[in-house]
Write an enzyme that holds these catalytic residues in place. Structure first.
Site, PDB file in Angstrom:
ATOM      1  N   SER A 174      -4.330  -9.664   2.795  1.00 39.62           N
ATOM      2  CA  SER A 174      -3.635  -9.599   1.506  1.00 39.62           C
ATOM      3  C   SER A 174      -2.331 -10.380   1.498  1.00 39.62           C
ATOM      4  O   SER A 174      -1.994 -11.033   0.503  1.00 39.62           O
ATOM      5  CB  SER A 174      -3.353  -8.139   1.131  1.00 39.62           C
ATOM      6  OG  SER A 174      -4.541  -7.393   1.115  1.00 39.62           O
ATOM      7  N   HIS A 193       2.332  -7.064   1.237  1.00 39.27           N
ATOM      8  CA  HIS A 193       2.199  -7.945   0.078  1.00 39.27           C
ATOM      9  C   HIS A 193       3.509  -8.672  -0.216  1.00 39.27           C
ATOM     10  O   HIS A 193       3.509  -9.864  -0.540  1.00 39.27           O
ATOM     11  CB  HIS A 193       1.763  -7.137  -1.146  1.00 39.27           C
ATOM     12  CG  HIS A 193       0.424  -6.496  -0.969  1.00 39.27           C
ATOM     13  ND1 HIS A 193      -0.029  -5.482  -1.791  1.00 39.27           N
ATOM     14  CD2 HIS A 193      -0.564  -6.713  -0.058  1.00 39.27           C
ATOM     15  CE1 HIS A 193      -1.243  -5.112  -1.410  1.00 39.27           C
ATOM     16  NE2 HIS A 193      -1.579  -5.836  -0.358  1.00 39.27           N
TER      17      HIS A 193
END
Length: 308
Positions: A144, A195
């Site tokens: 991610s 993230h």
């Protein structure tokens, strides 16, 4: 990070179906290889998830630096893999076609390492600022962070465009921040710091010095390779090859289609002519005739030579 569940991997089946719909011929090589690596390590992981996840405690205190690489290509479950790989599929098709396979593969390699490093720095800062050492033990896996970095790069070229996040129109240059918040609200178990690390790496590339450093390293490696290649070509073509070809041509002039006696005569002729060229120049200059020996002179010298 939740442990991987056993059973029917519906997310994996949907991912394979998505790949067939797009068509393998339409997926650029670096993107396809990266997806294949993630799928392979999901089916056959190197180690259990708790032995590959990234955290300050495991890497800094445990000195397990391999986690910086392993953690990126492992996923908690099939749905985690599905969403990440579908995102990589469409981002990769756009970016790899625009940047080229070599540079895109280079970006993937650097981003994979950088997101882990930035993640560790952020977790250490949070532990110190918040006075909460639990941040040093938070363990994360998945692609991610790299995907958020790629999103920043992809949106950099069209900052004025509009995209939709949960049905809300957002300018592309701010889309990564909106998605960061949206994903954390929808999936609280996801790694917010992971993230965020990806976004910061993307900004280091688009707004900071990372791209310049990458280009400098690529130019340095290219120059080194070019010098080595030129040195090899120089030695190969003007050295060994020329000597070999010259010897081959010289040998062919002696043996091509001639008997042993004719070969001997031609060898003597060449040897005597070479001697005449170097040692009879003064005679050529004096009498105005070339230094090459006549057939009669060669015959007489050959008789004289063997009569000794």
């Amino acid at each position: 990070m939740q442990p991987r569940q056993r059973g029917v991997n519906l997310g994996l089946l949907l991912l394979v179906s998505q790949l067939f719909q797009v068509g393998f011929d339409n997926i650029p090589p670096a993107t396809l290889i990266t997806m294949g690596l993630n799928i392979y390590l999901f089916l056959l992981p190197i180690k259990p998830l708790m032995d590959v996840c990234i955290s300050v405690d495991k890497i800094w205190n445990g000195q397990d630096w391999g986690r910086l690489l392993y953690s990126v290509f492992h996923h908690a479950d099939d749905w985690h893999l599905y969403f990440n790989m579908v995102s990589l599929l469409y981002k990769g098709i756009k970016l790899e076609q625009r940047l080229g396979t070599r540079w895109f593969a280079y970006i993937l390699s650097v981003f994979s390492a950088m997101t882990g490093v930035v993640y560790l720095v952020l977790e250490m800062l949070l532990a110190e600022v918040m006075k909460d050492h639990s941040y040093k033990f938070q363990c994360a896996v998945g692609f991610s962070g790299v995907l958020f970095a790629l999103k920043v790069v992809n949106n950099c070229d069209s900052p004025g465009g509009i995209t939709y996040v949960m049905g809300i129109p957002v300018q592309k240059q701010y889309a990564c921040w909106a998605e960061l918040v949206a994903i954390h609200l929808i999936a609280p178990g996801s790694s917010f710091v992971g993230h965020l690390s990806g976004i910061l790496v993307g900004l280091l590339y688009t707004k900071g010095p990372l791209k310049i450093l990458m280009e400098a390293c690529a130019d340095g490696l290219s120059s080194t390779y070019s010098r080595q290649q030129n040195r090899f070509d120089s030695q190969g073509h003007s050295g060994y090859n020329d000597v070999r070809d010259g010897a081959s041509n010289h040998r062919t002039s002696y043996t091509g289609g001639m008997t042993e006696e004719e070969q001997l005569e031609e060898a003597i002729r060449a040897s005597l002519n070479e001697y005449g060229v170097h040692n009879n120049r003064r005679r050529s200059d004096t009498f105005g005739r070339p230094g090459r020996l006549s057939d009669e002179e060669i015959r007489q010298r050959r008789i004289y030579r063997f009569a000794k």
